[in-house]
Design a protein around this motif. Sequence first.
Motif, PDB file in Angstrom:
ATOM      1  N   SER A  49       0.822  -1.221   0.000  1.00 26.91           N
ATOM      2  CA  SER A  49       0.000   0.000   0.000  1.00 26.91           C
ATOM      3  C   SER A  49       0.851   1.263   0.000  1.00 26.91           C
ATOM      4  O   SER A  49       0.550   2.228   0.706  1.00 26.91           O
ATOM      5  CB  SER A  49      -0.952   0.001   1.202  1.00 26.91           C
ATOM      6  OG  SER A  49      -1.722  -1.186   1.240  1.00 26.91           O
ATOM      7  N   ARG A  53       0.771   2.813   3.444  1.00 26.74           N
ATOM      8  CA  ARG A  53      -0.179   3.917   3.231  1.00 26.74           C
ATOM      9  C   ARG A  53       0.418   5.298   3.473  1.00 26.74           C
ATOM     10  O   ARG A  53      -0.247   6.193   3.997  1.00 26.74           O
ATOM     11  CB  ARG A  53      -1.436   3.709   4.077  1.00 26.74           C
ATOM     12  CG  ARG A  53      -2.184   2.440   3.735  1.00 26.74           C
ATOM     13  CD  ARG A  53      -3.430   2.274   4.567  1.00 26.74           C
ATOM     14  NE  ARG A  53      -4.102   1.037   4.176  1.00 26.74           N
ATOM     15  CZ  ARG A  53      -4.943   0.399   4.946  1.00 26.74           C
ATOM     16  NH1 ARG A  53      -5.241   0.867   6.142  1.00 26.74           N
ATOM     17  NH2 ARG A  53      -5.519  -0.707   4.526  1.00 26.74           N
ATOM     18  N   THR A  54       1.685   5.472   3.065  1.00 23.98           N
ATOM     19  CA  THR A  54       2.340   6.781   3.214  1.00 23.98           C
ATOM     20  C   THR A  54       2.613   7.440   1.866  1.00 23.98           C
ATOM     21  O   THR A  54       3.431   8.356   1.785  1.00 23.98           O
ATOM     22  CB  THR A  54       3.670   6.649   3.989  1.00 23.98           C
ATOM     23  OG1 THR A  54       4.561   5.826   3.232  1.00 23.98           O
ATOM     24  CG2 THR A  54       3.461   6.077   5.384  1.00 23.98           C
ATOM     25  N   CYS A  55       1.939   6.986   0.817  1.00 20.70           N
ATOM     26  CA  CYS A  55       2.100   7.517  -0.548  1.00 20.70           C
ATOM     27  C   CYS A  55       3.483   7.234  -1.113  1.00 20.70           C
ATOM     28  O   CYS A  55       3.952   7.933  -2.000  1.00 20.70           O
ATOM     29  CB  CYS A  55       1.781   9.006  -0.616  1.00 20.70           C
ATOM     30  SG  CYS A  55       0.078   9.408  -0.190  1.00 20.70           S
ATOM     31  N   CYS A 104       2.395   4.895  -5.155  1.00 19.27           N
ATOM     32  CA  CYS A 104       1.060   4.321  -4.996  1.00 19.27           C
ATOM     33  C   CYS A 104      -0.048   5.360  -5.223  1.00 19.27           C
ATOM     34  O   CYS A 104      -0.994   5.109  -5.968  1.00 19.27           O
ATOM     35  CB  CYS A 104       0.957   3.706  -3.604  1.00 19.27           C
ATOM     36  SG  CYS A 104      -0.556   2.791  -3.309  1.00 19.27           S
ATOM     37  N   ASN A 105       0.068   6.510  -4.600  1.00 21.27           N
ATOM     38  CA  ASN A 105      -1.001   7.515  -4.720  1.00 21.27           C
ATOM     39  C   ASN A 105      -1.158   8.006  -6.147  1.00 21.27           C
ATOM     40  O   ASN A 105      -2.269   8.284  -6.599  1.00 21.27           O
ATOM     41  CB  ASN A 105      -0.785   8.678  -3.747  1.00 21.27           C
ATOM     42  CG  ASN A 105       0.524   9.410  -3.971  1.00 21.27           C
ATOM     43  OD1 ASN A 105       1.560   8.800  -4.209  1.00 21.27           O
ATOM     44  ND2 ASN A 105       0.488  10.726  -3.885  1.00 21.27           N
ATOM     45  N   ASP A 111      -4.982   8.794  -1.844  1.00 23.40           N
ATOM     46  CA  ASP A 111      -4.076   8.602  -0.717  1.00 23.40           C
ATOM     47  C   ASP A 111      -4.678   7.543   0.194  1.00 23.40           C
ATOM     48  O   ASP A 111      -5.670   7.804   0.883  1.00 23.40           O
ATOM     49  CB  ASP A 111      -3.900   9.929   0.027  1.00 23.40           C
ATOM     50  CG  ASP A 111      -3.078   9.823   1.292  1.00 23.40           C
ATOM     51  OD1 ASP A 111      -2.643   8.706   1.666  1.00 23.40           O
ATOM     52  OD2 ASP A 111      -2.872  10.874   1.931  1.00 23.40           O
ATOM     53  N   LEU A 112      -4.088   6.348   0.184  1.00 22.77           N
ATOM     54  CA  LEU A 112      -4.636   5.252   0.987  1.00 22.77           C
ATOM     55  C   LEU A 112      -4.529   5.497   2.487  1.00 22.77           C
ATOM     56  O   LEU A 112      -5.175   4.808   3.269  1.00 22.77           O
ATOM     57  CB  LEU A 112      -3.935   3.936   0.629  1.00 22.77           C
ATOM     58  CG  LEU A 112      -4.179   3.419  -0.785  1.00 22.77           C
ATOM     59  CD1 LEU A 112      -3.343   2.172  -1.038  1.00 22.77           C
ATOM     60  CD2 LEU A 112      -5.649   3.136  -1.007  1.00 22.77           C
ATOM     61  N   GLY A 113      -3.751   6.493   2.888  1.00 24.26           N
ATOM     62  CA  GLY A 113      -3.598   6.806   4.301  1.00 24.26           C
ATOM     63  C   GLY A 113      -4.673   7.725   4.841  1.00 24.26           C
ATOM     64  O   GLY A 113      -4.683   8.027   6.031  1.00 24.26           O
ATOM     65  N   GLN A 118      -9.395   5.955   1.260  1.00 25.49           N
ATOM     66  CA  GLN A 118      -9.957   4.617   1.474  1.00 25.49           C
ATOM     67  C   GLN A 118     -11.350   4.505   0.838  1.00 25.49           C
ATOM     68  O   GLN A 118     -11.684   3.479   0.236  1.00 25.49           O
ATOM     69  CB  GLN A 118     -10.027   4.301   2.974  1.00 25.49           C
ATOM     70  CG  GLN A 118      -8.687   4.007   3.597  1.00 25.49           C
ATOM     71  CD  GLN A 118      -8.128   2.689   3.112  1.00 25.49           C
ATOM     72  OE1 GLN A 118      -8.803   1.662   3.125  1.00 25.49           O
ATOM     73  NE2 GLN A 118      -6.890   2.710   2.664  1.00 25.49           N
TER      74      GLN A 118
END
Length: 157
Positions: A49, A53-55, A104-105, A111-113, A118
């Motif tokens: 992620s 989840r930190t991009c 990722c982002n 942004d998954l974080g 989400q």
Amino acid sequence: MDRHIHSAQSKAEEAFDGGLYCAESVVRALVGTSADADLLTRAATGFCSGMARTCGPCGALSGGIIGIGHVLGRAHAGKPVAAAYGAVQELIGEFERIFGARDCNRLLGCDLGSPEGQTIFREQQLHRRCREITALAAELATTAIARHLQPAEPAGA
């Protein structure tokens, strides 16, 4: 070699469909059932992620780099790094050429974080894109490994 590439894609998809995330799935596809498989899969978790989840960089790309290191990396100082570095550079270059980004982002457009990210991930069913990226990253890493493997030394050499 084509059979190995298809196998890596299928194994990555199977692992992803079984609940592993991007980096874990690519690692599992590349290391198979080696003695290090569970250890390396666990080590890959924080890369999923976009680095937790930190991009950060895509986990599938990170998993490919871990897999390349498993095959071509060195365990001792003084050993050459050219094959591993070459394969990683090839993987990153092809990944960026195909997807236009490595973070990722940027790949997912969210942004998954964040709670908003989400929501976007769920509503747009972006797990399908992650699955596609994961399978292709396993293919690209397998191809890069094959290109950079040193031919075996002939017996008695």
